[in-house]
Design an enzyme around this catalytic site. Structure first.
Site, PDB file in Angstrom:
ATOM      1  N   GLU A  21      -5.696  -3.312  -1.764  1.00  0.00           N
ATOM      2  CA  GLU A  21      -6.206  -4.442  -0.979  1.00  0.00           C
ATOM      3  C   GLU A  21      -7.362  -5.175  -1.660  1.00  0.00           C
ATOM      4  OE1 GLU A  21      -5.493  -1.447   0.023  1.00  0.00           O
ATOM      5  OE2 GLU A  21      -4.863  -1.347   2.113  1.00  0.00           O
ATOM      6  N   LYS A  47     -14.519  17.964   9.881  1.00  0.00           N
ATOM      7  CA  LYS A  47     -15.644  17.955  10.823  1.00  0.00           C
ATOM      8  C   LYS A  47     -15.889  19.388  11.284  1.00  0.00           C
ATOM      9  CE  LYS A  47     -15.190  13.187  12.235  1.00  0.00           C
ATOM     10  NZ  LYS A  47     -13.856  12.589  12.339  1.00  0.00           N
ATOM     11  N   THR A  81       0.873  -1.183   0.000  1.00  0.00           N
ATOM     12  CA  THR A  81       0.000   0.000   0.000  1.00  0.00           C
ATOM     13  C   THR A  81       0.904   1.225   0.000  1.00  0.00           C
ATOM     14  OG1 THR A  81       0.000   0.070   2.396  1.00  0.00           O
ATOM     15  CG2 THR A  81      -1.773  -1.187   1.344  1.00  0.00           C
TER      16      THR A  81
HETATM   17  P1  AMP Z   1      -4.412   2.594  -3.807  1.00  0.00           P
HETATM   18  O1  AMP Z   1      -4.449   1.397  -2.965  1.00  0.00           O
HETATM   19  O2  AMP Z   1      -3.073   3.255  -3.833  1.00  0.00           O
HETATM   20  O3  AMP Z   1      -4.985   2.361  -5.145  1.00  0.00           O
HETATM   21  O4  AMP Z   1      -5.346   3.678  -3.106  1.00  0.00           O
HETATM   22  C1  AMP Z   1      -6.674   3.392  -2.805  1.00  0.00           C
HETATM   23  C2  AMP Z   1      -7.391   4.641  -2.366  1.00  0.00           C
HETATM   24  O5  AMP Z   1      -7.488   5.565  -3.446  1.00  0.00           O
HETATM   25  C3  AMP Z   1      -8.829   4.383  -1.966  1.00  0.00           C
HETATM   26  O6  AMP Z   1      -8.920   3.880  -0.663  1.00  0.00           O
HETATM   27  C4  AMP Z   1      -9.436   5.764  -2.130  1.00  0.00           C
HETATM   28  O7  AMP Z   1      -9.171   6.588  -1.017  1.00  0.00           O
HETATM   29  C5  AMP Z   1      -8.693   6.316  -3.326  1.00  0.00           C
HETATM   30  N1  AMP Z   1      -9.495   6.136  -4.539  1.00  0.00           N
HETATM   31  C6  AMP Z   1      -9.391   5.180  -5.471  1.00  0.00           C
HETATM   32  N2  AMP Z   1     -10.279   5.368  -6.465  1.00  0.00           N
HETATM   33  C7  AMP Z   1     -10.982   6.474  -6.146  1.00  0.00           C
HETATM   34  C8  AMP Z   1     -12.059   7.196  -6.763  1.00  0.00           C
HETATM   35  N3  AMP Z   1     -12.573   6.832  -7.930  1.00  0.00           N
HETATM   36  N4  AMP Z   1     -12.531   8.279  -6.117  1.00  0.00           N
HETATM   37  C9  AMP Z   1     -12.017   8.684  -4.937  1.00  0.00           C
HETATM   38  N5  AMP Z   1     -10.996   8.059  -4.327  1.00  0.00           N
HETATM   39  C10 AMP Z   1     -10.490   6.969  -4.915  1.00  0.00           C
END
Ligand code: AMP
Length: 545
Positions: free
Chosen positions: A329, A438, A184
């Site tokens: 994940e 918030k 991650t």
């Molecule tokens: P990663 O594991 O690096 O792909 O990051 C995942 C995170 O990216 C998710 O938990 C979201 O917070 C953000 N994310 C992925 N796709 C979107 C989307 N279409 N809109 C908003 N946030 C997103």
């Protein structure tokens, strides 16, 4: 009574076997790191993957060993994935955009034994290799003629590979064996290792290719701009060979002009990338008057897709946009926003408001939203809370038991995202849990404000953070990167937002900056931004104001 059906293990090697057997001549086209365009086929990718697996065995690689890649999207990287997992080992993609120290930490945590690296990344490896105690070989994805002098005792891939032949059978594996690994991005705490199994990768791809998901078929020419090192490459390395779609790999060049060149010269019909890549392409098209006549569909995810991007693609260039949400994940697909029969007859405004949402789950992902106490929230499109998921391609734990608090006893994984779900099952992300503002006990969605702000023609990028406020606890501050040459003012920005959001959501202030910090996967680094505005006082927090 048991079913009397065959136990056909869901193995990733079966995917490339199928592609070679039934779509053997389908092309894999790459922009090579050395420069020229390279063409191969699934048949040859499989052949060379078999060699690679055999050659790895000669190097003493055992089942379950972690073998890293530090590479752009090319045919060689694809061969590495199949060769590594076909040797019974685990491909581990490293993100070269991380700080070298983080890469070293990750390699040690994963105990990587061998790394396949592109020429581009030799300096990174030279800096960190001595600190990675498990590392015993560096293979550079090039030939001897292109390999520069280095301190790594590195071997050139082509010559190393030529030392084995393809007379080899994939190392027998169980479908629950580990096949791949990806960390991650570690915006909170240390990066955590996500471990994919053969089964999760195969099921994920079967889910991904469906018409109401990515909708990839043998008729497509697919360009994964999303790097293989980002969130399991969105599963595309399995989805395309599974259905026999051609793959067009952009290599190291992901700027607007280079992407446009490949989109047109290779007649790409489908592509997937994060919003920033698409914004660069759209800017390039606008500046050059270019078009993308063969491109039919793009999947946009990894960060919220602003409405302007969606509208520009669809209205100006006739390209359908599928907004998707996922995470490392989840292998990574979670939701996709594809039209349903209920969308018919919607007016433009309603349609594009809907398209800003992240969409519905395909079969194979379960999803719910709960409050902080874990109570389910209603699917009313308003109640937002913690987004939780489960499914056969969702992590059940991190490598070495890190971050165990995200995994609940009843199988739900807490994504760390904040979202609401409406009656049709369409989900909208409002924030990362740690970024939500918030204000007076109510939550304000920073993503919605950012999406609106980038709709202003003079805004290149926008981020919203919460800053302390004596009365409301926190209030939104809008941070804007103005378009080059634009003379955007605070008041003009506020006037633009006024009427488009609830009054109490309006940012208390607007500041202009030259750049906004990003993570290694291209997301806005809110933590850094909050740090740089730590001493900032909102005018509304000043008692004299
Ligand atoms: P990663 O594991 O690096 O792909 O990051 C995942 C995170 O990216 C998710 O938990 C979201 O917070 C953000 N994310 C992925 N796709 C979107 C989307 N279409 N809109 C908003 N946030 C997103």
């Amino acid at each position: 009574m048991l079913g009397l059906m065959q136990d056909w293990p869901l193995l990733c090697t079966k995917v490339i076997d199928h592609a070679a057997e039934h779509h053997g001549g389908r092309e894999v086209v790459s922009r090579s790191v050395e420069g020229p365009i390279h063409r191969t086929t699934y048949r040859d990718v499989r052949r060379r993957s078999l060699r690679l697996a055999k050659r790895l065995q000669r190097d003493g690689v055992k089942r379950g060993a972690r073998i890293a890649t530090l590479a752009w999207n090319t045919w060689r990287h694809l061969e590495c994935w199949y060769g590594i997992l076909g040797a019974g080992a685990v491909y581990h993609t490293l993100n070269p955009r991380l700080f070298p120290d983080q890469i070293a930490w990750i390699m040690n945590d994963a105990e990587d034994e061998i790394v396949f690296a592109d020429l581009t990344f030799l300096p990174i490896l030279e800096a960190i290799a001595p600190r990675v105690s498990s590392l015993r070989r560096v293979v550079v994805l090039t030939d001897a003629a292109h390999l520069p002098l280095n301190t790594l005792d590195a071997v050139p891939y082509e010559e190393w590979l030529a030392e084995a032949d393809e007379d080899f059978a994939w190392v027998p594996a169980e479908e629950r064996d580990a096949a791949g690994m990806c960390y991650t991005s570690g915006t909170t705490g240390m990066p955590k290792g996500v471990v994919y199994s053969h089964r999760s990768n195969v099921l994920h791809s079967m889910i991904a290719v469906q018409p109401d998901a990515m909708n990839i078929s043998a008729r497509d020419r697919v360009m994964p701009v999303v790097p293989l090192f980002h969130a399991n490459g969105w599963g595309i390395a399995f989805s395309c060979p599974m259905v026999g779609a051609a793959m067009i790999m952009p290599g190291p060049k992901m700027d607007g002009a280079s992407i446009h060149e490949l989109l047109t010269s290779e007649r790409v019909s489908f592509s997937a990338a994060v919003p920033t890549v698409w914004m660069m392409l759209l800017q390039h098209l606008q500046a050059t008057g270019g078009a993308v006549p063969d491109l039919k569909r793009v999947v946009i995810g990894g960060a919220a897709c602003p409405r302007v991007v969606c509208e520009a693609f669809e209205k100006r260039y006739g390209v359908e946009v599928v907004h998707a949400w996922g995470m490392t994940e989840l292998s990574p697909l979670g939701t996709l926003n594809v039209p349903t029969a209920d969308w018919e007859g919607l007016d433009d405004e309603a349609l594009y408001r809907l398209k800003e949402k992240q969409g519905r789950v395909p079969f194979g992902v379960e999803m719910k939203v709960t409050d902080d106490q874990g109570h389910d929230l209603p699917r009313d499109g308003r109640s937002f809370g913690r987004l939780k998921v489960r499914g056969p391609a969702v992590s059940s734990a991190y490598h070495k038991g890190a971050g165990a608090e995200a995994f609940e006893a009843d199988g739900w994984f807490d994504t760390g995202d904040v979202a609401h779900i409406d009656a049709s099952g369409t989900m909208q992300i409002t924030d990362r849990a740690k970024d939500v503002i918030k204000s007076g006990g109510e939550w304000i969605s920073t993503i919605e404000l950012e999406n609106l702000a980038v709709g202003h023609p003079d805004v290149t990028e926008a981020a919203v953070i919460g800053v302390p406020h004596p009365k409301w606890d926190e209030r939104p501050l809008l941070v804007v990167v103005p378009r080059e040459g634009a003379s955007l003012t605070r008041q003009a920005m506020l006037d633009y937002l006024s009427g488009r959001v609830a009054r109490w959501w309006m940012p208390d202030d607007v500041v202009f900056v030259e750049a906004i910090p990003h993570t290694a996967t291209g997301k806005i680094q809110k933590m850094e931004l909050r740090k740089s505005f730590a001493d900032y006082r909102l005018p509304s927090a000043d008692p004299v104001a």
